[in-house]
Every structure is written in structure tokens, then in C-alpha cells.
Design a protein around this motif. Structure first.
Motif, PDB file in Angstrom:
ATOM      1  N   GLU A 168       2.525  19.953 -52.017  1.00  0.00           N
ATOM      2  CA  GLU A 168       1.313  19.236 -51.631  1.00  0.00           C
ATOM      3  C   GLU A 168       1.485  18.439 -50.342  1.00  0.00           C
ATOM      4  O   GLU A 168       0.551  17.770 -49.885  1.00  0.00           O
ATOM      5  N   SER A 183       5.528   7.432 -49.556  1.00  0.00           N
ATOM      6  CA  SER A 183       4.276   6.698 -49.365  1.00  0.00           C
ATOM      7  C   SER A 183       3.706   6.268 -50.717  1.00  0.00           C
ATOM      8  O   SER A 183       4.120   6.763 -51.771  1.00  0.00           O
ATOM      9  N   GLN A 184       2.738   5.359 -50.671  1.00  0.00           N
ATOM     10  CA  GLN A 184       2.069   4.950 -51.906  1.00  0.00           C
ATOM     11  C   GLN A 184       1.367   6.136 -52.552  1.00  0.00           C
ATOM     12  O   GLN A 184       1.352   6.277 -53.770  1.00  0.00           O
ATOM     13  N   ALA A 185       0.803   7.006 -51.713  1.00  0.00           N
ATOM     14  CA  ALA A 185       0.134   8.202 -52.240  1.00  0.00           C
ATOM     15  C   ALA A 185       1.128   9.100 -52.971  1.00  0.00           C
ATOM     16  O   ALA A 185       0.811   9.658 -54.032  1.00  0.00           O
ATOM     17  N   ALA A 186       2.330   9.243 -52.405  1.00  0.00           N
ATOM     18  CA  ALA A 186       3.353  10.062 -53.055  1.00  0.00           C
ATOM     19  C   ALA A 186       3.797   9.444 -54.369  1.00  0.00           C
ATOM     20  O   ALA A 186       3.971  10.150 -55.373  1.00  0.00           O
ATOM     21  N   GLN A 187       3.965   8.139 -54.391  1.00  0.00           N
ATOM     22  CA  GLN A 187       4.391   7.470 -55.620  1.00  0.00           C
ATOM     23  C   GLN A 187       3.298   7.531 -56.691  1.00  0.00           C
ATOM     24  O   GLN A 187       3.590   7.732 -57.875  1.00  0.00           O
ATOM     25  N   ASP A 188       2.044   7.369 -56.285  1.00  0.00           N
ATOM     26  CA  ASP A 188       0.930   7.466 -57.241  1.00  0.00           C
ATOM     27  C   ASP A 188       0.846   8.881 -57.822  1.00  0.00           C
ATOM     28  O   ASP A 188       0.625   9.062 -59.021  1.00  0.00           O
ATOM     29  N   ARG A 189       1.011   9.872 -56.964  1.00  0.00           N
ATOM     30  CA  ARG A 189       0.961  11.263 -57.433  1.00  0.00           C
ATOM     31  C   ARG A 189       2.147  11.561 -58.346  1.00  0.00           C
ATOM     32  O   ARG A 189       2.013  12.280 -59.350  1.00  0.00           O
ATOM     33  N   LEU A 246       3.295  15.791 -49.800  1.00  0.00           N
ATOM     34  CA  LEU A 246       3.329  14.348 -49.997  1.00  0.00           C
ATOM     35  C   LEU A 246       4.730  13.757 -49.834  1.00  0.00           C
ATOM     36  O   LEU A 246       4.871  12.562 -49.558  1.00  0.00           O
TER      37      LEU A 246
END
Length: 226
Positions: A39, A72-78, A41
Motif C-alpha cells: 500500500e 508515519s501516523q497513517a502507517a501506524q494507524d493502518r 505506507l
């Protein structure tokens, strides 16, 4: 082994205490980072799974800060989403084992009138599904997780459990410093599980007693002459 007063309740951590998490998490870890890469990320090399195993017991947000601090925060959230999804899929597929003797020991404790609870910093679905899918769910009176109750520490989670259950005496059984801290912070007797193999040095400092096998819990209980 010295005999101890039998408690009304026993509170168990899940990962590294009841459940041999590495038997599930190695494949889950591989899948999480493969998907993050697909993805776009997280393109850095896959962190070692030992870093994830060594973070168990922390709140989920802190786990990812340690496992991939450069993410990133997006990677950690995913990663949070994927972790739960893949854990449940692999559990359904039969991956992941309890420690030797867990069903038998819990069954005997329950037959002796001890109230059993799970207290974990994990996600609600995971904390409830691991016991259910491994055939020990019915032995527990309740499952308490940071994911369900949005607690900020294990001390707070155990305090909530004690308040809601009304248990007057309890043992906290776990393999992490957070478990020892949660027990001591609530005036409980603490049993340190010294068999998981992925803890840090000094993890169980302060525990009232340590056990090298889960079955040693019965040695403690039988010592009180019930």
C-alpha cells in the motif's frame, strides 16, 4: 514453595501468560508489513518480529512507536487495523497455541471457586477471541481490555476490574512489568510468569513470586490446604 492465602479472584494477562503469542504473531507480523509495503505506507526494511514481541504489554499506540518509530501516523494507524484483522484470521485458521497446562490449571482453579478474569492492554476483539477460539473462554467471568475500556494504564484497567467485579482479594498473574505494576498499584499479590522468553531484563522485578511453568500456579494454590 511457601503457601499463600487463596484469593477470591485471579486476574490473568493474556500474551506471554496464557497464550504463546509468538506462535501467532510471527505470521501476522509478516503479513502486516507486506501489506504496508504493497500500500506504499511503509517502505523501509521490515522490523524484526522480536521488536514487536518485546513490546507486548504496552498500549497499542506505544507498540508501534517502538516497532516502527520512523513510520508515519497513517502507517501506524493502518498497522493497528491490519494487526487485528490478521490476528483474527490466523486464529480462525488454527494458528496460535496456549501454554502447556493452561486449560487444566484454569479448570481446576475454577472448580475450587476462584473467579477468573483476563486483564490485557490489547484490543477488545483479540482479548475475547483468543480464549474463545482456544476453548477456555467459558472459564472466565470477564474480559477486561484497554481496547474496550480506553484505560491509559494497566493499573487503571485492573482498578476498574476490581471495582466492577467487587472482588475483595485477587492475584495478578502476568509476564510484564506492567502486570507487576498493576498488581502492586491495586494492593494485589503478584505472580510473575517467567517463561515467555521475549521479556526484558528486570521485567518481573517486584513480583511476590515467580513461576517457571504455568502449572506452578497450582503448587501455590494447593499449598493453602483447600
Amino acid at each position: 514453595m511457601k503457601p499463600y492465602d487463596l484469593p477470591e479472584a485471579m486476574l490473568f494477562d493474556l500474551d506471554g501468560t496464557l497464550f504463546r503469542t509468538e506462535t501467532l504473531l510471527k505470521e501476522v507480523h509478516r503479513r502486516v508489513f507486506a501489506t504496508l509495503r504493497e500500500e506504499g505506507l511503509y517502505l523501509a526494511p521490515e522490523p524484526p518480529v522480536e521488536r514487536l514481541l518485546g513490546s507486548l504489554g504496552m498500549l497499542l499506540e506505544h507498540i508501534w512507536q517502538k516497532v516502527m518509530p520512523d513510520g508515519s501516523q497513517a502507517a501506524q494507524d493502518r498497522a493497528n487495523e491490519l494487526l487485528l484483522q490478521y490476528e483474527l484470521e490466523e486464529l480462525e485458521n488454527g494458528r496460535g497455541e496456549l501454554y502447556e497446562g493452561v486449560p487444566e490449571v484454569l479448570g481446576e482453579l475454577k472448580s475450587r471457586g476462584v473467579r477468573l478474569f483476563v486483564a490485557s492492554n490489547g484490543l477488545e476483539s483479540y482479548v475475547k477471541e483468543v480464549p474463545r477460539l482456544r476453548g477456555i473462554g467459558d472459564l472466565f467471568e470477564g474480559f477486561y481490555s484497554a481496547g474496550e475500556y480506553a484505560t491509559r494504564s494497566k493499573v487503571e484497567l485492573v482498578r476498574l476490574l476490581l471495582e466492577q467485579s467487587g472482588a475483595k482479594s485477587a492475584w495478578m498473574v502476568g509476564d510484564r512489568h506492567s502486570d507487576v505494576e498493576a498488581g502492586k498499584g491495586n494492593g494485589l499479590f503478584t505472580v510473575g510468569c517467567d517463561y515467555a522468553g521475549f521479556r526484558r531484563e528486570g521485567e518481573l522485578d517486584g513480583a511476590d513470586v515467580r513461576i517457571a511453568r504455568f502449572s506452578e500456579l497450582l503448587d501455590l494454590v494447593r499449598g493453602v490446604g483447600i
